[in-house]
Design a protein around this motif. Structure first.
Motif, PDB file in Angstrom:
ATOM      1  N   GLU A  94      31.903  14.666  45.203  1.00 27.32           N
ATOM      2  CA  GLU A  94      31.899  13.217  45.451  1.00 27.32           C
ATOM      3  C   GLU A  94      32.538  12.483  44.280  1.00 27.32           C
ATOM      4  O   GLU A  94      33.303  11.529  44.476  1.00 27.32           O
ATOM      5  CB  GLU A  94      30.476  12.708  45.698  1.00 27.32           C
ATOM      6  N   SER A 130      28.896  11.960  50.034  1.00 29.62           N
ATOM      7  CA  SER A 130      29.200  10.772  50.826  1.00 29.62           C
ATOM      8  C   SER A 130      30.635  10.813  51.353  1.00 29.62           C
ATOM      9  O   SER A 130      31.260   9.777  51.592  1.00 29.62           O
ATOM     10  CB  SER A 130      28.951   9.503  50.004  1.00 29.62           C
ATOM     11  N   LYS A 131      31.144  12.029  51.525  1.00 28.19           N
ATOM     12  CA  LYS A 131      32.477  12.279  52.098  1.00 28.19           C
ATOM     13  C   LYS A 131      33.610  11.621  51.314  1.00 28.19           C
ATOM     14  O   LYS A 131      34.635  11.234  51.881  1.00 28.19           O
ATOM     15  CB  LYS A 131      32.557  11.796  53.547  1.00 28.19           C
ATOM     16  N   GLY A 133      31.906   7.136  48.732  1.00 29.20           N
ATOM     17  CA  GLY A 133      30.957   6.415  47.877  1.00 29.20           C
ATOM     18  C   GLY A 133      31.297   6.463  46.409  1.00 29.20           C
ATOM     19  O   GLY A 133      31.241   5.456  45.719  1.00 29.20           O
ATOM     20  N   HIS A 146      27.382   5.945  44.471  1.00 30.07           N
ATOM     21  CA  HIS A 146      26.826   5.933  45.829  1.00 30.07           C
ATOM     22  C   HIS A 146      26.616   7.335  46.378  1.00 30.07           C
ATOM     23  O   HIS A 146      27.162   7.700  47.406  1.00 30.07           O
ATOM     24  CB  HIS A 146      27.743   5.127  46.760  1.00 30.07           C
ATOM     25  N   ASP A 201      21.759  11.759  50.147  1.00 33.66           N
ATOM     26  CA  ASP A 201      21.653  12.838  51.119  1.00 33.66           C
ATOM     27  C   ASP A 201      20.373  12.615  51.904  1.00 33.66           C
ATOM     28  O   ASP A 201      19.274  12.951  51.455  1.00 33.66           O
ATOM     29  CB  ASP A 201      21.651  14.211  50.444  1.00 33.66           C
ATOM     30  N   GLY A 215      19.840   7.125  48.407  1.00 32.98           N
ATOM     31  CA  GLY A 215      21.043   6.599  47.811  1.00 32.98           C
ATOM     32  C   GLY A 215      20.932   5.895  46.477  1.00 32.98           C
ATOM     33  O   GLY A 215      19.884   5.421  46.067  1.00 32.98           O
ATOM     34  N   PHE A 250      28.084   5.460  52.373  1.00 28.86           N
ATOM     35  CA  PHE A 250      27.467   6.779  52.235  1.00 28.86           C
ATOM     36  C   PHE A 250      28.035   7.764  53.258  1.00 28.86           C
ATOM     37  O   PHE A 250      27.380   8.724  53.649  1.00 28.86           O
ATOM     38  CB  PHE A 250      25.947   6.671  52.350  1.00 28.86           C
ATOM     39  N   GLY A 251      29.256   7.500  53.709  1.00 25.50           N
ATOM     40  CA  GLY A 251      29.933   8.449  54.579  1.00 25.50           C
ATOM     41  C   GLY A 251      29.259   8.639  55.930  1.00 25.50           C
ATOM     42  O   GLY A 251      29.314   9.724  56.499  1.00 25.50           O
ATOM     43  N   GLN A 286      26.011   8.417  56.745  1.00 23.17           N
ATOM     44  CA  GLN A 286      24.673   9.031  56.785  1.00 23.17           C
ATOM     45  C   GLN A 286      23.619   8.122  57.386  1.00 23.17           C
ATOM     46  O   GLN A 286      22.599   8.579  57.872  1.00 23.17           O
ATOM     47  CB  GLN A 286      24.224   9.434  55.379  1.00 23.17           C
TER      48      GLN A 286
END
Lengths: 329, 323
Positions: free
Chosen positions: A92, A101-102, A105, A109, A112, A119, B105-106, B108
């Motif tokens: 991340e 957060s892909k 973020g 940020h 999970d 967060g 947060f992608g 989530q």
């Protein structure tokens, strides 16, 4: 806190070693993050947790899986202590598709939700109302979790703090408010920004039970957190825990630190939570120097592999730009 | 079909959604014992109880913030802001929270919050209590912003807002609670982000929403007596913004007026006009006209306040100018 300390003494060796491993891992992660930042591989801001490891590790070692955790933007250590694998954290930081957060973020940020880690939030104080709402949802649904909301001393001067603490008392919400008092809000010392130097006094204004503890001793944090969480669990009402700690690095990378003396930083470095804990583990005969050295090598290896994983990971594809904005994407 | 007021339509939507889904609850200032400052939630407290109709302190930041958190955690909060003017105290939670938590947060989290807020001028409440700042909120990707103009749409769109997994700001107009319209009995949902033809006509297109719709319908009657038939497009939602029906109408009328209660600069009219020029330039035969509020903080004095607000006559005049 006497009873809690007795409980701590009975900690098994496995848990003691796990705690040491985790704190060392956070330290190593942060050192590596600084390195990656200097190499230009991490963008934006980078706030390191070095010096504060005992807070997240002590606190979250006694949380239950149903307890929700939120924190502010200095969130790497909290993410690790919530159980996120270090490789997904570093991915991340590098903005990769494999990041927690892909890559959307960044450092501030991490989250999970599968691990009940809700967060890191970068607007100071803004997650305190969220925590109140998450706790309300548990209460509403009759679920047993406690919401653990971590924030810095700087957040206690903003309106959100007061609105959220007040509401949590008025509505009897199961929240552990945990102030990580690292003694500076960016470069402004607590006594220059807060009307009271002991932050816990602010909880008094809301009739909220509270305590203030040393955040450089992981076992003290763990004991106090166990007691505080127990209180919230039993009563279904909030508790305020102020943990006094210190960040050894600047506010973020590139902070010239004009606001504090080197002597002050050096003094606090004497109280390095990892050094203290290491000494404790050796002095009590729980582990030998060699045992801990092996653990430290494992940590180095783990972080090296995580960096490798992150660097080899792909960037998010262009179509990711439009994903996850609304619920149907 | 029954003819009911806007207030009743909104109240019915809330009541029926709370009966349908236990996760739906209301929180806000005076929503419970008082029954809502605009009486929308009268009798809710007695029927649903204090857990589901939650009176809050006067603290907008934590009202929206806690509702955001509860929404993330699986509830369906309807957070009521007594007036949209107070939403500025919750601006950070709306803009940096509701609108961004999913993306940041992608994916989530979802934040299925509905924020109900009452706006509009014309009641001599002075500068800070009379604003129509709808576009401010519509600026932010991640939000949905709905502002119905009829009881039918208010009920169907509020139900849709509660059921969608996205954050919604639902804007009501304080001067419209008594206005009446046909509403079917029982459950129905209107789609969010779809504009609607509210009056047929082939001479001119009026694009509007909320209070502007009411004014435009009356202006259209006046114009009709002169033999001018206006087609009225109700946007209903400012984000997403659907200009499909407006463009279809323009193809026939080639002339349009955009009506809103808020200020002209950077307003709904500005956005709609820009998009029409971009997407439908070939169908426009006369420069588009905007009818909007005069750019002053609204004064208390009744005459001055009315001078500042868009009037039916302003719409009629604008239509004559584009023809």
């Amino acid at each position: 806190m006497a009873e809690a300390n007795v409980a701590v003494k009975t900690l098994d060796k496995k848990e003691l070693l796990r705690l040491y491993h985790e704190m060392a891992l956070v330290r190593r992660l942060e050192e590596e993050a600084a390195h990656l930042y200097q190499q230009g591989k991490i963008g934006g801001f980078l706030h390191l947790y070095i010096g504060q490891e005992a807070v997240a590790s002590g606190l979250l070692s006694v949380r239950r899986p149903e307890d929700h955790v939120l924190t502010a933007y200095r969130d790497h250590g909290v993410a690790i202590a919530c159980g996120i694998e270090v490789k997904y954290v570093i991915a991340e930081l590098l903005g990769k598709a494999t990041g927690v957060s892909k890559g959307k973020g960044g450092s501030m940020h991490l989250a999970d939700v599968r691990l009940n880690y809700w967060g890191g939030y970068a607007i100071v104080g803004s997650h305190l109302p969220l925590a109140a709402g998450i706790a309300l949802a548990d209460k509403y649904k009759g679920e047993p979790g406690v919401t653990i909301c971590m924030f810095g001393d700087g957040a206690t001067n903003i309106g959100y703090f007061h609105e959220a603490l007040n509401l949590s008392m008025v509505w009897d919400l199961p929240v552990l408010w945990l102030c990580e008092n690292n003694q500076y809000g960016m470069g402004t010392a607590v006594e220059r920004a807060s009307a009271v130097e002991e932050i816990r006094q602010k909880a008094e204004g809301y009739g909220m039970p509270n305590s203030r503890i040393n955040g450089m001793d992981v076992l003290e944090v763990r004991g106090a957190a166990e007691e505080a969480l127990g209180y919230v669990r039993e009563n279904g009402t909030p508790y305020f825990l102020e943990v006094v700690t210190y960040r050894f690095q600047g506010h973020s990378i590139g902070d010239p630190e004009r606001y504090r003396d080197k002597e002050e930083v050096d003094r606090w470095r004497e109280a390095d939570p990892i050094k203290i804990f290491r000494k404790h583990l050796i002095d009590t005969g729980a582990f030998s120097v060699d045992d801990l050295s092996i653990e430290e090598e494992r940590v180095d290896q783990e972080v090296a592999e995580a960096v490798e994983f992150a660097e080899a990971s792909p960037d998010p594809p262009p179509e990711a730009l439009y994903e996850n904005i609304y619920a149907d994407s | 079909m029954a003819e009911i007021t806007m207030r009743e339509a909104i109240s019915q939507a809330l009541w029926e959604e709370m009966e349908r889904d236990e996760r739906v609850f209301i929180m806000g200032e005076e929503v419970g014992l008082w029954g809502g400052t605009y009486a929308v939630t009268r009798n809710f407290y007695d029927h649903f109880g204090a857990e589901r109709v939650r009176d809050t302190p006067i603290a907008e930041g934590v009202i929206v913030g806690a509702a955001n958190g509860a929404a993330m955690a699986g509830l369906r909060p309807v957070a009521e802001l007594m007036t949209i003017n107070f939403a500025f105290l919750a601006m950070d939670q709306i803009v940096n929270g509701s609108a961004k938590i999913r993306a940041m947060f992608g994916g989530q989290f979802t934040v299925p919050i509905v924020i109900r807020a009452v706006g509009g001028g014309g009641r001599q409440l002075g500068a800070t209590h009379s604003q129509t700042p709808d576009v401010v909120f519509a600026h932010f990707p991640g939000m949905k912003v709905i502002a119905p103009g009829t009881p039918y749409d208010a009920k169907g769109l509020l139900k849709a807002a509660i059921r969608t997994d996205d954050p919604v700001l639902f804007i009501e107009n304080a001067t419209m609670y008594q206005s009446k319209g046909e509403v079917p009995d029982g459950d129905y949902v209107e789609p969010i982000g779809v504009s609607k033809v509210q009056r047929e006509g082939s001479d001119v297109t009026i694009i509007t929403y909320s209070k502007g719709l009411q004014l435009s319908l009356q202006a259209a009657e006046e114009l009709s007596s002169e033999g001018i038939e206006a087609q009225i497009i109700d946007l209903r939602s400012l984000r997403p913004l659907d200009l499909g029906p407006a463009i279809e109408s323009l193809k026939q009328t080639n002339r349009a007026v955009i009506v809103e209660e808020g200020w002209r600069s950077y307003g709904v009219g500005a956005e709609v006009a820009a998009r029409l020029y971009e997407e439908a330039f070939d169908y426009i035969d006369s420069p588009l006209k905007r009818v909007a509020q005069v750019e002053v903080p609204l004064p208390y004095n009744r005459e001055l306040e009315q001078m500042a607000l868009p009037q039916i006559g302003d719409i009629v005049k604008a239509v004559r100018e584009v023809l």
